[in-house]
Write a protein that holds these residues in place. Structure first.
Motif, mmCIF file in Angstrom:
data_model
loop_
_atom_site.group_PDB
_atom_site.id
_atom_site.type_symbol
_atom_site.label_atom_id
_atom_site.label_comp_id
_atom_site.label_asym_id
_atom_site.label_seq_id
_atom_site.Cartn_x
_atom_site.Cartn_y
_atom_site.Cartn_z
ATOM 1 N N VAL A 167 0.849 -1.187 0.000
ATOM 2 C CA VAL A 167 0.000 0.000 0.000
ATOM 3 C C VAL A 167 0.886 1.239 0.000
ATOM 4 O O VAL A 167 1.788 1.371 0.830
ATOM 5 N N GLU A 168 0.624 2.159 -0.948
ATOM 6 C CA GLU A 168 1.364 3.409 -1.016
ATOM 7 C C GLU A 168 0.404 4.587 -1.089
ATOM 8 O O GLU A 168 -0.617 4.515 -1.779
ATOM 9 N N SER A 169 0.735 5.659 -0.391
ATOM 10 C CA SER A 169 -0.038 6.897 -0.488
ATOM 11 C C SER A 169 0.508 7.703 -1.651
ATOM 12 O O SER A 169 1.719 7.951 -1.729
ATOM 13 N N ILE A 170 -0.376 8.107 -2.581
ATOM 14 C CA ILE A 170 0.086 8.808 -3.776
ATOM 15 C C ILE A 170 -0.401 10.255 -3.828
ATOM 16 O O ILE A 170 0.090 11.046 -4.634
ATOM 17 N N ASP A 171 -1.364 10.613 -2.989
ATOM 18 C CA ASP A 171 -1.875 11.976 -2.969
ATOM 19 C C ASP A 171 -2.773 12.127 -1.746
ATOM 20 O O ASP A 171 -2.991 11.157 -1.005
ATOM 21 N N ARG A 172 -3.303 13.312 -1.541
ATOM 22 C CA ARG A 172 -4.277 13.514 -0.474
ATOM 23 C C ARG A 172 -5.177 14.679 -0.872
ATOM 24 O O ARG A 172 -4.760 15.605 -1.570
ATOM 25 N N LYS A 173 -6.411 14.599 -0.422
ATOM 26 C CA LYS A 173 -7.400 15.617 -0.727
ATOM 27 C C LYS A 173 -8.098 16.038 0.552
ATOM 28 O O LYS A 173 -8.197 15.255 1.514
ATOM 29 N N ARG A 174 -8.608 17.249 0.563
ATOM 30 C CA ARG A 174 -9.360 17.705 1.736
ATOM 31 C C ARG A 174 -10.829 17.367 1.519
ATOM 32 O O ARG A 174 -11.476 17.894 0.624
ATOM 33 N N GLY A 175 -11.349 16.475 2.330
ATOM 34 C CA GLY A 175 -12.751 16.079 2.247
ATOM 35 C C GLY A 175 -12.945 14.753 1.547
ATOM 36 O O GLY A 175 -12.224 14.391 0.620
ATOM 37 N N THR A 176 -13.954 14.020 2.006
ATOM 38 C CA THR A 176 -14.230 12.675 1.490
ATOM 39 C C THR A 176 -14.642 12.688 0.023
ATOM 40 O O THR A 176 -14.135 11.894 -0.778
ATOM 41 N N ASP A 177 -15.560 13.559 -0.346
ATOM 42 C CA ASP A 177 -16.049 13.559 -1.720
ATOM 43 C C ASP A 177 -14.944 13.864 -2.717
ATOM 44 O O ASP A 177 -14.875 13.254 -3.789
#
Length: 293
Positions: free
Chosen positions: A198-208
């Motif tokens: 498992v690798e984290s490739i990005d992140r966003k603010r908020g579930t949607d």
């Protein structure tokens, strides 16, 4: 149609519905879920809701690979049913000990067994199993079935995000500090499986926003495939909202993530998976009685 001689086996981490697995001739072995109250088979009387409720109550809930004896029994049953060889299509060995259990059981199998480490999980693994099953139903040899599973798994892409970081922290995927910081800012990681991990490739603010990104990444991956198939899934009692279904030039389905994935990701985990499928897969679909997986 040529006579089928190769049995295909996978494990329940793939998230395949039993009816779909049966339609493609895929034998599915459940992984184990261990709790202070006993050991359960993945999805058999102990589903994602029960697992999450137990964890929220402070109980230890963990997953474990199928026992070697269960694998041996499956191999013997396949041989007794007339199979001349077996191809096992399993969850990444970086995430589970299932591949090791299958290899140990293969040493005593009455017929030859080829064990495939798909290097992935969820429906990316599930599509590798379905592709292998389709080639097997068409009369493919053990080598052809195994190579199909490998090629499909290699082509696959799976992306996912979570609604809470607590369960990833509990499973050791992220640190407690990162989980606390991310929760404060409502950051949602965009993750994928790369080289079996498992690798984290990005992140966003908020579930949607995170779910939209996951869907978009999968759709772009499918656009580069000649014969794609895709699946989306959401942990919890609700169906996947319409806006998070994929639109690709191939069949798609909504998959119920298995208990074993829900334990590590928690409620609200959303994923999208795509894979390049062999023509034999679509040949089976034309005569399928369970819809288009």
């Amino acid at each position: 149609m040529a006579e089928r001689t190769v049995a295909v086996i996978t494990d329940s981490v793939c998230g395949l519905a039993g009816s779909i697995a049966a339609e493609f001739g895929v034998y599915m072995i459940p992984v184990r879920v261990t709790t202070p109250d006993g050991t359960f088979m993945d999805g058999v009387g102990f589903g994602p809701d029960e697992a999450i409720a137990a964890m929220d109550a402070g109980k230890s809930v963990e997953t474990a690979e199928p026992q070697v004896a269960a694998m041996q029994t499956a191999f013997t049953e396949c041989a007794n049913a007339g199979a001349k060889a077996i191809v096992c299509v399993h969850v990444s060995s970086e995430l589970s000990g299932t591949v090791s259990a299958a290899r140990a059981a293969a040493a005593t199998s009455p017929i030859p067994v080829t064990v495939i480490d798909t290097g992935t999980t969820g429906m990316a693994q599930g599509y590798a199993a379905l592709a292998a099953g389709a080639v097997s139903l068409a009369g493919g040899s053990a080598d052809e079935v195994a190579e199909t599973a490998r090629a499909t798994a290699k082509s696959s892409q799976v992306y996912f995000t979570v609604d809470t970081l607590d369960y990833l922290r509990r499973s050791g995927r992220i640190s407690g500090a990162i989980a606390t910081f991310g929760s404060m800012l409502k950051l949602r990681p965009i993750m994928s499986i790369r080289e079996g991990k498992v690798e984290s490739i990005d992140r966003k603010r908020g579930t949607d926003a995170a779910r939209a990104d996951v869907r978009g990444l999968a759709e772009r991956s499918a656009a580069a495939m000649l014969r794609p198939a895709g699946a989306v899934g959401l942990v919890g009692s609700q169906s996947v909202p319409a806006e998070f279904h994929m639109s690709i030039h191939g069949p798609t389905l909504e998959s119920d993530p298995p208990t074993s994935l829900a334990i590590h990701t928690g409620p609200g985990m959303y994923y999208a998976a795509v894979a390049q499928m062999p023509q034999a897969y679509f040949d089976v679909l034309r005569g399928s009685s369970v819809g288009a997986p």
